[in-house]
Design a protein around this motif. Sequence first.
Motif, PDB file in Angstrom:
ATOM      1  N   TRP A 159     -39.995 -22.172  36.609  1.00  0.00           N
ATOM      2  CA  TRP A 159     -38.880 -22.947  37.139  1.00  0.00           C
ATOM      3  C   TRP A 159     -39.240 -23.364  38.549  1.00  0.00           C
ATOM      4  N   ASN A 160     -39.294 -24.660  38.753  1.00  0.00           N
ATOM      5  CA  ASN A 160     -39.679 -25.182  40.069  1.00  0.00           C
ATOM      6  C   ASN A 160     -41.038 -24.628  40.509  1.00  0.00           C
ATOM      7  N   GLY A 161     -41.914 -24.438  39.556  1.00  0.00           N
ATOM      8  CA  GLY A 161     -43.232 -23.937  39.897  1.00  0.00           C
ATOM      9  C   GLY A 161     -43.271 -22.453  40.197  1.00  0.00           C
ATOM     10  N   VAL A 162     -42.143 -21.777  39.993  1.00  0.00           N
ATOM     11  CA  VAL A 162     -42.084 -20.343  40.298  1.00  0.00           C
ATOM     12  C   VAL A 162     -41.932 -19.577  38.991  1.00  0.00           C
ATOM     13  N   ASP A 163     -42.608 -18.460  38.884  1.00  0.00           N
ATOM     14  CA  ASP A 163     -42.447 -17.628  37.692  1.00  0.00           C
ATOM     15  C   ASP A 163     -41.099 -16.920  37.738  1.00  0.00           C
ATOM     16  N   ILE A 164     -40.309 -17.130  36.718  1.00  0.00           N
ATOM     17  CA  ILE A 164     -38.990 -16.510  36.674  1.00  0.00           C
ATOM     18  C   ILE A 164     -38.969 -15.465  35.570  1.00  0.00           C
ATOM     19  N   ASN A 207     -38.526 -35.002  37.053  1.00  0.00           N
ATOM     20  CA  ASN A 207     -38.526 -33.721  37.781  1.00  0.00           C
ATOM     21  C   ASN A 207     -37.112 -33.243  38.081  1.00  0.00           C
ATOM     22  N   GLU A 208     -36.272 -34.181  38.490  1.00  0.00           N
ATOM     23  CA  GLU A 208     -34.899 -33.791  38.841  1.00  0.00           C
ATOM     24  C   GLU A 208     -34.100 -33.389  37.613  1.00  0.00           C
ATOM     25  N   ILE A 209     -34.317 -34.092  36.510  1.00  0.00           N
ATOM     26  CA  ILE A 209     -33.607 -33.719  35.264  1.00  0.00           C
ATOM     27  C   ILE A 209     -34.040 -32.313  34.857  1.00  0.00           C
ATOM     28  N   SER A 210     -35.331 -32.081  34.960  1.00  0.00           N
ATOM     29  CA  SER A 210     -35.870 -30.784  34.577  1.00  0.00           C
ATOM     30  C   SER A 210     -35.283 -29.681  35.453  1.00  0.00           C
ATOM     31  N   GLU A 211     -35.155 -29.965  36.738  1.00  0.00           N
ATOM     32  CA  GLU A 211     -34.604 -28.990  37.681  1.00  0.00           C
ATOM     33  C   GLU A 211     -33.115 -28.766  37.418  1.00  0.00           C
ATOM     34  N   ARG A 212     -32.417 -29.865  37.207  1.00  0.00           N
ATOM     35  CA  ARG A 212     -30.965 -29.802  36.998  1.00  0.00           C
ATOM     36  C   ARG A 212     -30.600 -28.940  35.804  1.00  0.00           C
ATOM     37  N   TYR A 213     -31.402 -29.079  34.730  1.00  0.00           N
ATOM     38  CA  TYR A 213     -31.087 -28.348  33.516  1.00  0.00           C
ATOM     39  C   TYR A 213     -31.896 -27.077  33.337  1.00  0.00           C
ATOM     40  N   GLY A 214     -32.798 -26.818  34.283  1.00  0.00           N
ATOM     41  CA  GLY A 214     -33.591 -25.597  34.185  1.00  0.00           C
ATOM     42  C   GLY A 214     -34.523 -25.600  32.987  1.00  0.00           C
ATOM     43  N   ILE A 215     -35.001 -26.774  32.607  1.00  0.00           N
ATOM     44  CA  ILE A 215     -35.966 -26.840  31.509  1.00  0.00           C
ATOM     45  C   ILE A 215     -37.256 -27.447  32.035  1.00  0.00           C
ATOM     46  N   ARG A 260     -40.586 -29.745  32.572  1.00  0.00           N
ATOM     47  CA  ARG A 260     -40.814 -31.191  32.629  1.00  0.00           C
ATOM     48  C   ARG A 260     -41.270 -31.719  31.266  1.00  0.00           C
ATOM     49  N   SER A 261     -42.139 -30.939  30.622  1.00  0.00           N
ATOM     50  CA  SER A 261     -42.655 -31.424  29.343  1.00  0.00           C
ATOM     51  C   SER A 261     -41.555 -31.483  28.288  1.00  0.00           C
ATOM     52  N   LYS A 262     -40.605 -30.564  28.405  1.00  0.00           N
ATOM     53  CA  LYS A 262     -39.502 -30.591  27.434  1.00  0.00           C
ATOM     54  C   LYS A 262     -38.653 -31.852  27.632  1.00  0.00           C
ATOM     55  N   VAL A 263     -38.409 -32.201  28.903  1.00  0.00           N
ATOM     56  CA  VAL A 263     -37.647 -33.420  29.186  1.00  0.00           C
ATOM     57  C   VAL A 263     -38.398 -34.628  28.619  1.00  0.00           C
ATOM     58  N   GLU A 264     -39.707 -34.648  28.842  1.00  0.00           N
ATOM     59  CA  GLU A 264     -40.498 -35.785  28.353  1.00  0.00           C
ATOM     60  C   GLU A 264     -40.452 -35.857  26.825  1.00  0.00           C
ATOM     61  N   THR A 265     -40.484 -34.673  26.205  1.00  0.00           N
ATOM     62  CA  THR A 265     -40.419 -34.650  24.731  1.00  0.00           C
ATOM     63  C   THR A 265     -39.088 -35.196  24.242  1.00  0.00           C
ATOM     64  N   ILE A 266     -38.015 -34.773  24.899  1.00  0.00           N
ATOM     65  CA  ILE A 266     -36.684 -35.256  24.494  1.00  0.00           C
ATOM     66  C   ILE A 266     -36.617 -36.778  24.644  1.00  0.00           C
ATOM     67  N   LEU A 267     -37.121 -37.269  25.768  1.00  0.00           N
ATOM     68  CA  LEU A 267     -37.074 -38.717  26.008  1.00  0.00           C
ATOM     69  C   LEU A 267     -37.928 -39.466  24.989  1.00  0.00           C
TER      70      LEU A 267
END
Lengths: 183, 245
Positions: B200-205, A149-157, A159-166
């Motif tokens: 993004w963070n559960g919010v529509d952007i 979740n934090e990686i996804s937030e940090r990079y603005g991508i 969660r599923s994309k992060v999981e795919t990359i991993l």
Amino acid sequence: MEDNDIISLFFERSETAITETKKKYGKFVFGLAMQILHSESDSEECENDTYMAAWSAISPQRPYSFRAFLLKIARNLALKKYRFLNAEKRSPKAAIPLEELGECASETGEDIRYCDNELSVIINDFLGTLNEGNRRVFMFRYWYFVPINEISERYGISRSKVETILFRTRKKLKKYLEDRGVL
Amino acid sequence: MNKREIEYMISLVDDKYIDELFERQVCERRKNPAIWFGTAAAVLVAAAGIGGAMSMKDSENTVGLQSIVFETPFTEYSSVMTDEEIYTEHSFDSLNDESYTDYSRYFKCDRAALREMIDFTLDAGGKAYDLNGNYVRIGDYSTSDITVYCDESDNAVNTFMRIVNDSDDDEFPQSVNLIINYEGNYSPVLIAERGSPVQWNGVDIYGFDLSNTITSRKQLQAFFCLMVLLTAWSFTTWITAKLWN
């Protein structure tokens, strides 16, 4: 204070070295310990142990990166503590992401010993084959233990994309190890 | 090699890869040989731009929408900033190994306010901080959540900012994300077509672009005029040829 100045303080055996290290890198060391131990008191203890270990371990040959030197110590100490706490369920903690790397291991689970140098060359060569973005994601997850979740937030991508990359990177690692004949 | 050895192997990574985790991630120019991809992308963007311009309403300050989603750090931007605006002149998508060129977006910006905002956020602990939406304004948008990323010396390296539309005007997208570096340069993070938000963070952007659409409209009008003239010229030539023969 610059890293070189702090290291000089270590060489001079000045206690200020610990204060300055804590000031500059405390949050990184504590943050890493928290990712593994999920406990403030254990992480604080780990942070202090890291400074003590650095005090004893610093060699006349200055480390290439003082921050990486500290974080490596902190990571090893935190993992040691994590395993101790989990060995007999002394303190059940969340599983660390390293478990996910199990799929890259040999299916027979045979124990072939490799020396540090060999392992170091293998992993660093592998990381060199990844593009920077994927490498950062891999490192954040398996070296720094950052939640997806934090990686996804940090990079603005997502969660599923992060999981795919991993997932793809783990697959790539497995193939890489097979090609090198170590799996 | 068993699981334990793999775990141990990970602990032996080079210092450079550990340091890399804390390095700057945005606004780096990067050369890429895939120039043809860039050219193709530029053509697609131009086509999307024309399509977007055709669908715009004819009002002042209309927002021009783009159809490409950019993400960071897989996309790197090279940005240029003047006292009042910022535009992206080149971006590189390292995830897909593609380069986009000639793609520009414009934002109004007050550099001093931006800098003050970052300092202010640092004072608040460098964490996500709600500025109540009134601290900085960019066009009709004001700041919302801000996260500042610092290096080991607590210097701000870049900040992730979300700005929101507080005009209650449905004509405008509701929010957009930006990455800003401490020198005051910044780039949009997510650009999406209206009606297809990015989560993004559960919010529509909803991404948006404050391009000067008057220019786009003028270009579009000029294009149509040219087409009309060409058609008229072709028709006249054809008729003349028929009559002559």
